[in-house]
Write an enzyme that holds these catalytic residues in place. Structure first.
Site, mmCIF file in Angstrom:
data_model
loop_
_atom_site.group_PDB
_atom_site.id
_atom_site.type_symbol
_atom_site.label_atom_id
_atom_site.label_comp_id
_atom_site.label_asym_id
_atom_site.label_seq_id
_atom_site.Cartn_x
_atom_site.Cartn_y
_atom_site.Cartn_z
ATOM 1 N N HIS A 89 0.820 -1.226 0.000
ATOM 2 C CA HIS A 89 0.000 0.000 0.000
ATOM 3 C C HIS A 89 0.847 1.266 0.000
ATOM 4 C CE1 HIS A 89 -1.947 -2.950 2.954
ATOM 5 N NE2 HIS A 89 -2.686 -3.058 1.853
ATOM 6 N N HIS A 91 1.047 4.485 2.082
ATOM 7 C CA HIS A 91 0.593 4.990 3.376
ATOM 8 C C HIS A 91 0.734 6.510 3.411
ATOM 9 C CE1 HIS A 91 0.033 1.224 5.953
ATOM 10 N NE2 HIS A 91 0.242 0.779 4.721
ATOM 11 N N HIS A 107 -3.412 3.894 5.503
ATOM 12 C CA HIS A 107 -3.412 3.948 4.037
ATOM 13 C C HIS A 107 -3.741 5.356 3.556
ATOM 14 C CE1 HIS A 107 -4.404 -0.641 3.775
ATOM 15 N NE2 HIS A 107 -3.307 -0.371 4.459
ATOM 16 N N HIS A 115 -11.434 0.704 3.005
ATOM 17 C CA HIS A 115 -10.368 -0.088 2.384
ATOM 18 C C HIS A 115 -10.988 -1.052 1.366
ATOM 19 C CE1 HIS A 115 -6.681 -2.339 1.945
ATOM 20 N NE2 HIS A 115 -7.332 -3.453 2.210
ATOM 21 N N HIS A 124 -9.365 3.037 -0.786
ATOM 22 C CA HIS A 124 -8.325 4.019 -0.485
ATOM 23 C C HIS A 124 -7.509 4.247 -1.752
ATOM 24 C CE1 HIS A 124 -8.405 2.179 3.838
ATOM 25 N NE2 HIS A 124 -9.341 3.112 3.691
ATOM 26 N N ASP A 127 -4.566 1.868 -1.967
ATOM 27 C CA ASP A 127 -4.756 0.411 -1.966
ATOM 28 C C ASP A 127 -4.197 -0.209 -3.233
ATOM 29 O OD1 ASP A 127 -5.966 0.536 0.488
ATOM 30 O OD2 ASP A 127 -8.020 0.390 -0.282
ATOM 31 N N HIS A 161 3.654 -5.624 3.770
ATOM 32 C CA HIS A 161 3.208 -6.291 4.996
ATOM 33 C C HIS A 161 3.628 -7.752 5.052
ATOM 34 C CE1 HIS A 161 0.549 -3.045 6.543
ATOM 35 N NE2 HIS A 161 0.560 -2.676 5.275
ATOM 36 N N ARG A 178 4.212 -4.593 9.456
ATOM 37 C CA ARG A 178 4.905 -3.967 8.329
ATOM 38 C C ARG A 178 6.325 -4.530 8.267
ATOM 39 N NH1 ARG A 178 2.068 2.009 9.291
ATOM 40 N NH2 ARG A 178 0.016 1.061 9.490
HETATM 41 ZN ZN ZN Z 1 -6.610 0.590 2.323
HETATM 42 CU CU CU Z 2 -0.191 -1.077 4.329
#
Ligand code: ZN
Ligand code: CU
Length: 195
Positions: A89, A91, A107, A115, A124, A127, A161, A178
């Site tokens: 993602h 962030h 995010h 999400h 998002h 995403d 992740h 993460r």
């Molecule tokens: Zn998201």
């Molecule tokens: Cu993430």
């Protein structure tokens, strides 16, 4: 005496007024002739990310983000992952101070959506879904994020992740800790070699 000062004052005002008019006319003229291209010349069209591991793992990677007509294309590779899918993602913050990557925030979500999957109509903006590592732990990345503008994400971050993004759990797909983070920087565009 008073009358003379007033006259001078008025003359002064008239002169200032004239110069204001001519300045604004000049500015309007500049805008009409060159402002459009000028603004675009300063928009970044390529970004670069060096992913570094959070504490306790060895994930690393390198990504390039290119502005294309339909969105942003993210390419590159990530190494030392566990085989399988990993949430991936953009962030909100380019803040890597926390060793667990949490200072990157949630995010990137300027529209206040839930999400979701990269294909979803509402999700998002950050995403990007999942990347998939092979048996050697290497993920080759090639994602086109539709509708995204690169200049909105420069200075933010990309996070990888430990687990898979299920593309539906709120607020972040239940993708686990993460394992790598990197700031999206403006890339130095390669110039043709001299000689
Ligand atoms: Zn998201
Ligand atoms: Cu993430």
């Amino acid at each position: 005496m008073l009358k003379k000062m007033t006259t001078l004052g008025m003359t002064f005002c008239a002169l200032v007024g004239m110069s204001l008019i001519s300045t604004s006319a000049h500015a309007a003229d500049d805008h009409k002739h060159g402002d459009h291209d000028h603004a675009h010349a300063h928009m970044p069209t390529e970004g670069v990310v060096i992913l570094r591991s959070t504490k306790g793992n060895k994930v690393r990677g390198r990504l390039v983000l290119k502005q294309v007509k339909s969105g942003v294309r993210v390419t590159g590779r990530v190494n030392n992952l566990t085989p399988g899918e990993h949430g991936f993602h953009i962030h909100e913050f380019g803040d890597l101070r926390a060793t667990d990557g949490k200072s990157a925030g949630g995010h990137f979500n300027p529209d206040g959506h839930d999400h979701g999957s990269p294909d979803a109509e509402h999700r998002h903006a950050g995403d990007l879904g999942n990347i998939t590592a092979d048996s050697e732990g290497v993920a080759k990345v090639d994602i086109l994020q539709k509708g995204l503008k690169l200049h909105f994400v420069i200075g933010r971050s990309i996070v990888v992740h430990a687990g898979k993004d299920d593309l539906k759990s709120q607020p972040s797909g239940d993708a686990g800790p993460r394992v790598a983070v990197g700031v999206i920087g403006i890339a130095q565009m390669k110039k043709p070699a001299k000689k």
